[in-house]
Motif scaffolding. Structure first.
Motif, PDB file in Angstrom:
ATOM      1  N   GLU A 116       0.946  -1.064   0.110  1.00 56.32           N
ATOM      2  CA  GLU A 116      -0.090  -0.019   0.018  1.00 56.32           C
ATOM      3  C   GLU A 116       0.937   1.396   0.050  1.00 56.32           C
ATOM      4  O   GLU A 116       2.086   1.137   0.532  1.00 56.32           O
ATOM      5  CB  GLU A 116      -0.934   0.080   1.368  1.00 56.32           C
ATOM      6  CG  GLU A 116      -1.954  -1.144   1.460  1.00 56.32           C
ATOM      7  CD  GLU A 116      -2.762  -0.911   2.617  1.00 56.32           C
ATOM      8  OE1 GLU A 116      -2.905   0.059   3.038  1.00 56.32           O
ATOM      9  OE2 GLU A 116      -3.070  -2.000   3.196  1.00 56.32           O
ATOM     10  N   THR A 117       0.509   2.192  -0.516  1.00 51.84           N
ATOM     11  CA  THR A 117       0.986   3.487  -0.493  1.00 51.84           C
ATOM     12  C   THR A 117       0.600   4.248   0.794  1.00 51.84           C
ATOM     13  O   THR A 117      -0.449   3.686   1.446  1.00 51.84           O
ATOM     14  CB  THR A 117       0.878   4.310  -1.710  1.00 51.84           C
ATOM     15  OG1 THR A 117      -0.609   4.811  -1.844  1.00 51.84           O
ATOM     16  CG2 THR A 117       1.403   3.818  -2.901  1.00 51.84           C
ATOM     17  N   SER A 118       1.170   5.561   1.045  1.00 54.39           N
ATOM     18  CA  SER A 118       0.980   5.857   2.343  1.00 54.39           C
ATOM     19  C   SER A 118       0.894   7.357   2.333  1.00 54.39           C
ATOM     20  O   SER A 118       1.318   8.026   1.529  1.00 54.39           O
ATOM     21  CB  SER A 118       2.135   5.460   3.487  1.00 54.39           C
ATOM     22  OG  SER A 118       2.173   6.357   4.566  1.00 54.39           O
ATOM     23  N   SER A 119       0.315   8.090   3.244  1.00 54.26           N
ATOM     24  CA  SER A 119       0.451   9.436   3.522  1.00 54.26           C
ATOM     25  C   SER A 119       1.476   9.565   4.659  1.00 54.26           C
ATOM     26  O   SER A 119       1.834  10.957   5.050  1.00 54.26           O
ATOM     27  CB  SER A 119      -0.892  10.043   4.187  1.00 54.26           C
ATOM     28  OG  SER A 119      -1.370   9.231   5.375  1.00 54.26           O
ATOM     29  N   LYS A 120       2.199   8.695   5.079  1.00 56.23           N
ATOM     30  CA  LYS A 120       3.386   8.826   6.053  1.00 56.23           C
ATOM     31  C   LYS A 120       4.792   8.929   5.494  1.00 56.23           C
ATOM     32  O   LYS A 120       4.811   8.173   4.306  1.00 56.23           O
ATOM     33  CB  LYS A 120       3.210   7.889   7.134  1.00 56.23           C
ATOM     34  CG  LYS A 120       2.070   7.725   7.954  1.00 56.23           C
ATOM     35  CD  LYS A 120       2.512   6.320   8.859  1.00 56.23           C
ATOM     36  CE  LYS A 120       1.445   6.754  10.293  1.00 56.23           C
ATOM     37  NZ  LYS A 120       2.092   7.490  11.403  1.00 56.23           N
ATOM     38  N   LYS A 121       5.357   9.666   5.787  1.00 58.50           N
ATOM     39  CA  LYS A 121       6.747  10.027   5.123  1.00 58.50           C
ATOM     40  C   LYS A 121       7.883   9.275   6.276  1.00 58.50           C
ATOM     41  O   LYS A 121       9.291   9.641   6.067  1.00 58.50           O
ATOM     42  CB  LYS A 121       7.109  11.305   4.731  1.00 58.50           C
ATOM     43  CG  LYS A 121       6.152  11.779   3.601  1.00 58.50           C
ATOM     44  CD  LYS A 121       6.378  13.351   3.544  1.00 58.50           C
ATOM     45  CE  LYS A 121       5.586  14.013   2.509  1.00 58.50           C
ATOM     46  NZ  LYS A 121       5.800  15.421   2.265  1.00 58.50           N
ATOM     47  N   THR A 122       7.660   8.860   7.131  1.00 63.22           N
ATOM     48  CA  THR A 122       8.352   8.499   8.265  1.00 63.22           C
ATOM     49  C   THR A 122       9.199   7.338   8.331  1.00 63.22           C
ATOM     50  O   THR A 122      10.424   6.853   8.663  1.00 63.22           O
ATOM     51  CB  THR A 122       7.878   8.576   9.675  1.00 63.22           C
ATOM     52  OG1 THR A 122       6.803   7.661   9.760  1.00 63.22           O
ATOM     53  CG2 THR A 122       7.127   9.850   9.969  1.00 63.22           C
ATOM     54  N   ASN A 123       8.696   6.424   7.458  1.00 62.75           N
ATOM     55  CA  ASN A 123       9.026   4.991   7.303  1.00 62.75           C
ATOM     56  C   ASN A 123       8.980   4.292   6.135  1.00 62.75           C
ATOM     57  O   ASN A 123       7.837   4.537   5.414  1.00 62.75           O
ATOM     58  CB  ASN A 123       9.029   4.001   8.649  1.00 62.75           C
ATOM     59  CG  ASN A 123       7.300   3.604   8.435  1.00 62.75           C
ATOM     60  OD1 ASN A 123       7.108   2.711   7.924  1.00 62.75           O
ATOM     61  ND2 ASN A 123       6.510   4.333   9.307  1.00 62.75           N
ATOM     62  N   ILE A 124       9.644   3.006   5.578  1.00 63.06           N
ATOM     63  CA  ILE A 124       9.208   2.123   4.712  1.00 63.06           C
ATOM     64  C   ILE A 124       9.385   0.599   5.202  1.00 63.06           C
ATOM     65  O   ILE A 124      10.274   0.754   6.194  1.00 63.06           O
ATOM     66  CB  ILE A 124       9.875   2.282   3.292  1.00 63.06           C
ATOM     67  CG1 ILE A 124      11.408   2.441   3.461  1.00 63.06           C
ATOM     68  CG2 ILE A 124       9.361   3.680   2.766  1.00 63.06           C
ATOM     69  CD1 ILE A 124      12.429   2.428   2.071  1.00 63.06           C
ATOM     70  N   LEU A 125       8.928  -0.175   4.531  1.00 63.07           N
ATOM     71  CA  LEU A 125       9.560  -1.768   4.879  1.00 63.07           C
ATOM     72  C   LEU A 125       9.993  -2.094   3.661  1.00 63.07           C
ATOM     73  O   LEU A 125       9.481  -1.803   2.486  1.00 63.07           O
ATOM     74  CB  LEU A 125       8.049  -2.290   5.026  1.00 63.07           C
ATOM     75  CG  LEU A 125       7.393  -2.093   6.212  1.00 63.07           C
ATOM     76  CD1 LEU A 125       6.011  -2.897   6.324  1.00 63.07           C
ATOM     77  CD2 LEU A 125       8.307  -2.459   7.633  1.00 63.07           C
ATOM     78  N   ILE A 126      11.074  -2.915   3.913  1.00 62.18           N
ATOM     79  CA  ILE A 126      11.706  -3.657   2.790  1.00 62.18           C
ATOM     80  C   ILE A 126      11.680  -5.168   3.063  1.00 62.18           C
ATOM     81  O   ILE A 126      11.750  -5.628   4.356  1.00 62.18           O
ATOM     82  CB  ILE A 126      13.317  -3.090   2.416  1.00 62.18           C
ATOM     83  CG1 ILE A 126      14.150  -3.216   3.500  1.00 62.18           C
ATOM     84  CG2 ILE A 126      13.366  -1.875   2.026  1.00 62.18           C
ATOM     85  CD1 ILE A 126      15.701  -3.033   3.547  1.00 62.18           C
TER      86      ILE A 126
END
Length: 195
Positions: A116-126
């Motif tokens: 999913e895309t996000s409105s958060k800019k604080t993290n990602i998952l790899i």
């Protein structure tokens, strides 16, 4: 890549403050940069997942370079991630490679949102791949706002870059406990990898 040195009793290794951008123990840049000790284990029971270096000591001494980055699996399921969590270790200046597969919508990996895309800019998952991914396979990557980190945040966050979902990337940061699991904090460099 060496563990940060701690002060006081316990394991003798730094606890790694959650918000600490420092505590840098540096890297082992000696030698010719060769791949001595680098082996990929084949024919094991890991389900075909990359296992990095033969022993935990070899992983710490030879892994995490740009040429031989740790894989997401090394942190999420491998001995390296288990060791980081069990000992409160922070390994600085480590490259980790994986596919961007989502983000965490909260303060715990339990709030992971895959693909999913996000409105958060604080993290990602790899994760190591984009097929058959479970939350347990994922590594959270902190995208900080400090001047040393903002370029990575601007390039990788899924709010501004939904097209980066499923992209393969190498990220330089500090391996430590993040969101309750072994993760990557203070991400300060990145490099997209062509498949």
């Amino acid at each position: 890549n060496k563990p940060s040195e701690g002060e006081g009793e316990g394991s003798g290794v730094g606890e790694g403050n959650e918000g600490d951008a420092g505590n840098d123990a540096g890297t082992d840049d000696g030698g010719d940069g060769g791949n001595d000790g680098y082996e990929e284990n084949e024919g094991d029971d890991s389900g075909g997942k990359y296992q990095g270096y033969g022993s935990l000591e070899e992983q710490i001494n030879y892994g995490g370079t740009f040429e031989h980055p740790f894989r997401a699996w090394d942190l999420s399921c491998g001995e390296l991630g288990k060791w980081v969590l069990a000992n409160g270790v922070k390994l600085t200046d480590c490259w980790v490679e994986g596919y961007i597969v989502g983000f965490v919508d909260g303060n715990s990996i339990k709030s992971a949102r895959l693909f999913e895309t996000s409105s958060k800019k604080t993290n990602i998952l790899i994760a190591d791949d984009t097929l058959d991914v479970a939350v347990a396979d994922c590594v959270p990557v902190q995208l900080s706002t400090g001047s040393s980190y903002i370029d990575v945040r601007n390039a990788l966050n899924l709010a501004d870059n939904p097209d980066k979902l499923r992209c393969r990337v190498k990220i330089l940061g500090a391996i430590t406990k993040y969101m309750g699991v072994a993760g990557l904090k203070n991400a300060r460099e990145h490099d997209f990898v062509d498949d």
